[in-house]
Design a protein around this motif. Structure first.
Motif, PDB file in Angstrom:
ATOM      1  N   LYS A   1       0.815  -1.218   0.000  1.00  0.00           N
ATOM      2  CA  LYS A   1       0.000   0.000   0.000  1.00  0.00           C
ATOM      3  C   LYS A   1       0.853   1.275   0.000  1.00  0.00           C
ATOM      4  N   LYS A   2       2.164   1.116  -0.192  1.00  0.00           N
ATOM      5  CA  LYS A   2       3.052   2.271  -0.196  1.00  0.00           C
ATOM      6  C   LYS A   2       2.802   3.147  -1.433  1.00  0.00           C
ATOM      7  N   PRO A   3       3.154   4.431  -1.370  1.00  0.00           N
ATOM      8  CA  PRO A   3       2.974   5.314  -2.534  1.00  0.00           C
ATOM      9  C   PRO A   3       3.818   4.863  -3.720  1.00  0.00           C
ATOM     10  N   VAL A   4       3.400   5.272  -4.898  1.00  0.00           N
ATOM     11  CA  VAL A   4       4.126   4.961  -6.127  1.00  0.00           C
ATOM     12  C   VAL A   4       4.360   6.268  -6.885  1.00  0.00           C
ATOM     13  N   ILE A   5       5.603   6.483  -7.323  1.00  0.00           N
ATOM     14  CA  ILE A   5       5.959   7.650  -8.125  1.00  0.00           C
ATOM     15  C   ILE A   5       6.168   7.174  -9.559  1.00  0.00           C
ATOM     16  N   LEU A   6       5.321   7.631 -10.465  1.00  0.00           N
ATOM     17  CA  LEU A   6       5.373   7.241 -11.869  1.00  0.00           C
ATOM     18  C   LEU A   6       6.066   8.349 -12.658  1.00  0.00           C
ATOM     19  N   ILE A   7       7.137   7.989 -13.361  1.00  0.00           N
ATOM     20  CA  ILE A   7       7.914   8.985 -14.107  1.00  0.00           C
ATOM     21  C   ILE A   7       8.066   8.498 -15.544  1.00  0.00           C
ATOM     22  N   GLY A   8       7.670   9.327 -16.509  1.00  0.00           N
ATOM     23  CA  GLY A   8       7.787   8.928 -17.905  1.00  0.00           C
ATOM     24  C   GLY A   8       7.816  10.124 -18.824  1.00  0.00           C
ATOM     25  N   ALA A   9       8.155   9.838 -20.070  1.00  0.00           N
ATOM     26  CA  ALA A   9       8.162  10.875 -21.102  1.00  0.00           C
ATOM     27  C   ALA A   9       7.727  10.244 -22.414  1.00  0.00           C
ATOM     28  N   GLY A  10       7.011  11.008 -23.224  1.00  0.00           N
ATOM     29  CA  GLY A  10       6.573  10.525 -24.522  1.00  0.00           C
ATOM     30  C   GLY A  10       5.710   9.285 -24.404  1.00  0.00           C
TER      31      GLY A  10
END
Length: 736
Positions: A602-611
């Motif tokens: 249940k921990k937070p998730v950081i989503l990082i992307g481009a294009g």
């Protein structure tokens, strides 16, 4: 070794174990059914004396009263010269239902205990129980090995449906099967008097009062025993003043004088008998109907595991190519050891063995798990063909190889050549092969040629390596390999959304219908695999036999297959995909990518992307129905031209699928890249990471490198760094 024993024990014992399991499951329902049918005993303090008085008043010629573990009370009596039996209501002592011993239940009981074959059948059934015990215990160890250790025992499974069912049901049923097997073996041992035997019957009293006619209700010995503890009460013979009442309870057996009602003799159950009673209850559910149902439910998994096990064995047998007939390990000048997960590496091994034998070499091929250097007495070279499983783990046919290599006191005299198989799009590309080389170097093992790799089963890579191997061996070695293509299906395009036309960067979100797959094909591993966002869609473009891989933006549960594609200059596959119209089809397959997805917590998730890297990240957000905190950082050129999934993002935020959305546009007046907004939001990112958050990055390699540097700058003041997070599995990349 353990895997082979488990496989062949399961194949040989399948029919026997199935007979025992199916009959056992059926019998497990009987205690609950008897409990349901038994008349309720409303008087909780009812004594055996009161029950006996009530029954004898209604059935004067009663001979015996029995209480089953379910609570059902049966009276056996004579009416004239005709014997009778009736289920009685303890409140009145009157018959409540006819007593009926089902011939089907009797037949099933005999089948389960002895296969209808007497003592010989009992021993055969015991062999079946022993096989089930071995299969259950070995299965637990194999599941732990497959999942990466006992700590990951309940981690999510992957692979064909048959394999996943086999593991999932095995994890659920193993405890029950072990308990059923052990208790069965104990009872068989007791039946054949292998275990210590105890006399539970007291000596008949030497003297009795000789009196008759006392009402059972007035007998103090019977009044002291509650019905809930009674097993049976046998009445004395009529008109025989020397006979007595025989009372059997959960704690022992005794005799009661029919004239005075006093206890004349008593024999308590010994410890061995008490253990047997407990074992009997565990195995049959008699006295604990709910346990019988639970055990039956667990044993019900046996037919499914037997079926899936046979399917897995047959599929693996068909998947592994037939190897050329080689020589024994002691006679071979060349030993080929194969580490493969899905079987494709064995095809390369067969091609290599054929080519070496054509040049006059004597070759022995085996799995890497059978690494036995003490047997390679004639070997001049040992060749490892090693695939990698997951994040650098050993594939199934190489289990235990590294332990054996580490345990070597001296390196083998034969020189070593290592060829790794993998996919460069995965972070752990050929990592297991690299680990083998590093360990070999520590042991001082001489290398015939430097380690090389084969990317995506490339025949060209394999041929190039073969030429180098042949040069080292002193002769030409032409390796012409035809790779086995994965099972593909036709996917039909059902919708497309276009972006980027204004900035000459055509991009589209393409959605395809799920292909229909029969259950049998899924069990056999031939159907369309289940998939999740982050897995890969392999597409075979027209005019090429090499697949291109695209990250999936959807999962099976979404009901469609979705990818985000940008057209590249001279790109064969991307050009064909962007030219598709609604109703057109492509040839494709699923490749799992289990390491790139949110962790199961249940921990937070950081989503990082481009294009187009937004694809799997959008899929993660869409699937976030449990509303765990997800924060998206997305880099684009311009919001007006390529804000992919811009229509869905507000709805995902409203539904709690995304907590925050942060956009960096590089072709606007503000001109920002995704690295810039990460640094700008440094305080929140650091706090999330300190709170256990996971980072998932998807996009181009240059972007990923910039993100790593930005996060290094953000986290360094807090004593954290991306390298540590990657080692912990909290920083995962899918880059291209």
């Amino acid at each position: 070794m353990l895997r082979s024993l488990h496989k062949y024990a399961g194949l040989f014992a399948t029919v026997l174990v199935l007979v025992l399991a199916i009959s056992g499951v059926t019998l497990s329902v009987i205690p609950a059914w008897n409990k349901l049918q038994a008349p309720a005993m409303t008087e909780t303090s009812l004594s055996v004396a009161d029950l006996a008085a009530r029954v004898s008043a209604n059935y004067p010629a009663v001979e015996q009263i029995k209480r089953a573990p379910s609570g059902r009370i049966t009276a056996y009596y004579f009416e004239g010269d005709v014997a009778g039996a009736v289920v009685v209501d303890p409140a009145t002592g009157k018959g409540a239902a006819d007593y009926d011993t089902s011939p089907v239940v009797q037949w099933l009981t005999s089948l389960h205990r002895s296969l209808l074959l007497g003592d010989g059948g009992r021993l055969t059934a015991a062999a079946g129980a022993l096989a089930m015990l071995f299969l259950s215990i070995s299965g637990l160890f194999l599941v732990a090995r497959r999942m990466g250790g006992w700590r990951q025992f309940f981690a999510r499974t992957r692979g064909p449906l048959a394999g996943r069912l086999h593991v999932e049901i095995g994890r659920f049923t193993a405890a029950g099967l072990i308990l059923a097997s052990v208790t069965s073996l104990y009872m068989v041992a007791n039946t054949f008097e292998v275990l210590p035997q105890e006399n539970t019957t007291p000596d008949f009293p030497a003297q009795v009062s000789g009196e008759m006619g006392l009402n059972p209700a007035d007998m103090p010995a019977l009044a002291a025993i509650p019905v809930s503890q009674m097993r049976d009460l046998t009445f004395p013979y009529a008109d025989d003043p020397t006979d007595v009442y025989t009372i059997s309870t959960d704690s022992g057996e005794g005799y009661v004088d029919q004239g005075t009602g006093v206890l004349l003799a008593w024999q308590s159950l010994g410890p061995w008998q008490q253990v047997f009673e407990f074992i009997y209850m565990l195995h049959t559910g008699q006295g604990a109907w709910w346990l019988g149902l639970i055990m039956g439910l667990m044993v019900l998994g046996v037919p499914v595991m037997a079926t899936t096990g046979v399917i897995m064995w047959w599929a693996a047998r068909r998947a592994r190519p037939k190897m050329p007939k080689g020589v024994a390990a002691k006679q071979a000048d060349t030993v080929i050891l194969v580490g493969s997960e899905g079987g494709s590496t064995w095809g390369f091994a067969a091609t290599l063995q054929d080519a070496l034998m054509a040049k006059g070499h004597s070759v022995h091929a085996a799995p890497m798990s059978r690494f036995e250097p003490e047997k390679y007495t004639s070997a001049k070279q040992i060749i490892l063909l090693a695939a990698t499983y997951g994040d650098g783990a050993a594939p199934s046919s190489a289990k235990g190889f590294m332990d054996k290599l580490i345990a070597l006191k001296t390196a083998p005299a034969a020189r070593l050549a290592v060829l790794g198989f993998g996919d460069r799009q995965f972070p752990a590309y050929c990592a297991f092969a690299q680990q083998a080389v590093e360990q070999a170097e520590e042991k001082g093992w001489d290398q015939l040629i430097p380690m090389d790799t084969v990317d995506q089963q490339s025949p060209q890579d394999f041929a190039r390596w073969g030429a180098a191997l042949g040069q080292a061996l002193g002769h030409e070695l032409a390796l012409v390999h035809e790779p086995v293509q994965p099972k593909t299906r036709q996917l039909t395009l059902i919708s497309r959304r276009e972006y980027g036309q204004e900035v000459q960067a055509p991009t589209a979100i393409l959605r395809f219908a799920l292909p229909r797959t029969s259950l049998l094909d899924r069990l056999r591993g031939r159907g369309w695999k289940r998939f999740e966002a982050g897995d890969l869609l392999g597409i075979l473009p027209q005019g090429s036999d090499i697949a291109r891989l695209y990250s999936l933006a959807s999962g099976t549960g979404d009901g469609f297959v979705e990818i985000c594609v940008k057209k590249h200059a001279h790109g064969l596959c991307s050009g064909q995909l962007l030219d598709l119209q609604i109703g057109d089809s492509i040839t494709a397959f699923i490749r799992p990518n289990p390491d790139f997805r949110p962790a199961r917590n249940k921990k937070p998730v950081i989503l990082i992307g481009a294009g187009t890297g937004i694809g799997p990240l959008a899929g993660f957000a869409r699937a976030n129905t449990r509303q765990r905190p997800m924060h998206l950082y997305f880099g684009i050129r311009h919001e007006a031209s390529d804000l992919f999934y811009g229509e869905e993002m507000p709805a995902w935020q409203d539904a709690g699928h995304l907590e925050t959305v942060n956009i960096a546009a590089s072709r606007t007046e503000q001109r920002a890249y995704v690295q810039d907004i990460l640094r700008r939001d440094a305080a929140r990112i650091a706090a999330l990471i300190e709170g256990g958050a996971q980072i998932l990055v998807c996009g181009g390699r240059e972007m990923a490198a910039g993100v790593t540097q930005a996060l290094h700058d953000v986290l360094a003041p807090h004593g954290l760094c991306p390298i540590e997070l990657k080692a912990q599995g909290r920083y995962v990349e899918d880059v291209y």
